[in-house]
Design a protein around this motif. Sequence first.
Motif, PDB file in Angstrom:
ATOM      1  N   GLY A   1      79.817  71.667  87.074  1.00 35.81           N
ATOM      2  CA  GLY A   1      79.704  72.603  88.188  1.00 35.81           C
ATOM      3  C   GLY A   1      79.667  71.860  89.510  1.00 35.81           C
ATOM      4  N   ILE A   2      80.283  72.453  90.516  1.00 38.15           N
ATOM      5  CA  ILE A   2      80.306  71.815  91.832  1.00 38.15           C
ATOM      6  C   ILE A   2      78.934  71.947  92.493  1.00 38.15           C
ATOM      7  N   THR A   3      78.293  73.088  92.319  1.00 36.51           N
ATOM      8  CA  THR A   3      76.947  73.261  92.859  1.00 36.51           C
ATOM      9  C   THR A   3      75.977  72.334  92.125  1.00 36.51           C
TER      10      THR A   3
ATOM     11  N   ARG B   1      88.833  69.729  90.753  1.00 34.85           N
ATOM     12  CA  ARG B   1      88.545  70.273  89.411  1.00 34.85           C
ATOM     13  C   ARG B   1      89.726  71.087  88.888  1.00 34.85           C
TER      14      ARG B   1
ATOM     15  N   GLU C   1      74.525  75.429  79.150  1.00 31.46           N
ATOM     16  CA  GLU C   1      74.813  76.072  80.450  1.00 31.46           C
ATOM     17  C   GLU C   1      74.771  77.583  80.289  1.00 31.46           C
TER      18      GLU C   1
ATOM     19  N   THR D   1      76.709  81.470  81.324  1.00 32.78           N
ATOM     20  CA  THR D   1      78.092  81.965  81.247  1.00 32.78           C
ATOM     21  C   THR D   1      78.883  81.566  82.492  1.00 32.78           C
ATOM     22  N   GLY D   2      78.176  81.457  83.613  1.00 35.58           N
ATOM     23  CA  GLY D   2      78.866  81.084  84.852  1.00 35.58           C
ATOM     24  C   GLY D   2      77.964  80.258  85.748  1.00 35.58           C
ATOM     25  N   SER D   3      77.093  79.479  85.127  1.00 34.69           N
ATOM     26  CA  SER D   3      76.149  78.684  85.927  1.00 34.69           C
ATOM     27  C   SER D   3      75.666  77.484  85.130  1.00 34.69           C
ATOM     28  N   ASN D   4      75.138  76.505  85.833  1.00 33.01           N
ATOM     29  CA  ASN D   4      74.466  75.368  85.200  1.00 33.01           C
ATOM     30  C   ASN D   4      72.954  75.586  85.283  1.00 33.01           C
TER      31      ASN D   4
ATOM     32  N   SER E   1      75.280  77.770  90.851  1.00 30.44           N
ATOM     33  CA  SER E   1      76.703  78.130  90.747  1.00 30.44           C
ATOM     34  C   SER E   1      77.206  78.466  92.137  1.00 30.44           C
ATOM     35  N   THR E   2      78.514  78.542  92.236  1.00 28.95           N
ATOM     36  CA  THR E   2      79.143  78.887  93.507  1.00 28.95           C
ATOM     37  C   THR E   2      78.623  80.218  94.040  1.00 28.95           C
TER      38      THR E   2
ATOM     39  N   LYS F   1      87.981  74.518  83.277  1.00 28.96           N
ATOM     40  CA  LYS F   1      87.658  75.865  83.760  1.00 28.96           C
ATOM     41  C   LYS F   1      88.852  76.759  83.457  1.00 28.96           C
TER      42      LYS F   1
ATOM     43  N   TYR G   1      87.640  83.406  79.068  1.00 31.50           N
ATOM     44  CA  TYR G   1      86.217  83.646  79.358  1.00 31.50           C
ATOM     45  C   TYR G   1      85.612  84.758  78.528  1.00 31.50           C
TER      46      TYR G   1
HETATM   47  N1  PLP Z   1      79.445  76.862  84.063  1.00 33.56           N
HETATM   48  C1  PLP Z   1      80.403  77.784  83.886  1.00 33.56           C
HETATM   49  C2  PLP Z   1      80.833  78.141  82.508  1.00 33.56           C
HETATM   50  C3  PLP Z   1      80.994  78.399  84.997  1.00 33.56           C
HETATM   51  O1  PLP Z   1      81.954  79.320  84.825  1.00 33.56           O
HETATM   52  C4  PLP Z   1      80.551  78.059  86.287  1.00 33.56           C
HETATM   53  C5  PLP Z   1      81.140  78.690  87.473  1.00 33.56           C
HETATM   54  O2  PLP Z   1      81.858  79.639  87.405  1.00 33.56           O
HETATM   55  C6  PLP Z   1      79.543  77.110  86.427  1.00 33.56           C
HETATM   56  C7  PLP Z   1      79.017  76.516  85.295  1.00 33.56           C
HETATM   57  C8  PLP Z   1      79.052  76.705  87.795  1.00 33.56           C
HETATM   58  O3  PLP Z   1      80.023  75.943  88.460  1.00 33.56           O
HETATM   59  P1  PLP Z   1      80.191  75.938  90.046  1.00 33.56           P
HETATM   60  O4  PLP Z   1      78.901  75.439  90.612  1.00 33.56           O
HETATM   61  O5  PLP Z   1      81.324  75.015  90.289  1.00 33.56           O
HETATM   62  O6  PLP Z   1      80.460  77.341  90.457  1.00 33.56           O
END
Ligand code: PLP
Length: 273
Positions: free
Chosen positions: A200-202, A50, A174, A176-179, A232-233, A141, A145
């Motif tokens: 998102g990887i998770t 990614r 989504e 701010t930092g998760s799906n 999320s991670t 990414k 932010y």
């Molecule tokens: N969406 C956003 C905007 C993110 O910043 C993140 C992770 O920081 C995610 C989704 C989840 O992604 P991941 O599962 O790779 O952490």
Amino acid sequence: MKIWLDGGLQDSESARVSVFDHGLTVGDGIFETVKAVEGRPFALTRHLDRLARSAHGLGLPDPDRDEVRRACAAVLDANPVPLGRLRITYTGGHGPLGSDRGDRGPTLAVALGESARRPDSTAVITVPWTRNERGALTGLKTTSYAENVVALARAREQGASEAVFANTVGQLCEGTGSNVFVVLDGEIHTPPVASGCLAGITRALAVEWTGARETELPLDVLERADEIFLTSTLRDVQGVHRVDGRELPGAPGPVTAKAMRIFDERAGHDLDP
Ligand code: PLP
């Protein structure tokens, strides 16, 4: 704390990045947050893939994967923590003020923060601002932010830990930092990447491991979903017990709890799935 900068380990107190770094002046940079369990990074290959995709999207040179791997290993070795978050930052580097990039090459920095396992469920809010599903940066990414910072501050004011965006056509996108995932009639759904969310990887692992479907969903699905969870991670799979004024008693519900179990089992076995 030892961090990686300019090709080697440095003391975080004395390490310096130029005030002309494009990451600082115009947010011209990309990043990854990688979970590290007992000094070993989780899903690092996917994160490197990614990172390379984000670099490509921004027109940055391909990150040197071997260097990034070496940097992560060195930082983890130098700072032993049971559960950590590696932060890989890669920017346009030292350049002129303004939007043109300089020619001294990118900056790569790797730092580590300690983290803790998140609670099994949390509260979220929706925000009136939209994600752009067709922007130049959609799906990358990037270090830009600030919009997430503003939305997360709004969530905190309301006792929530995450803020959820719709896209410009009103579809669920989504956090701010998760799906975001929803359960409807026993089936798990999550918005497709075309909604404008980060891949998102998770999220990808949760889709693979639970059979969740990628479905375009209106934002107001959150008012009627039987269960809601985030991935999320830093959260892994986390249930949602309140969305705006709506309580979801008993969260994490049975489908979410099963997804959490599957994730914990599979992720615990394979650190580079
Ligand atoms: N969406 C956003 C905007 C993110 O910043 C993140 C992770 O920081 C995610 C989704 C989840 O992604 P991941 O599962 O790779 O952490």
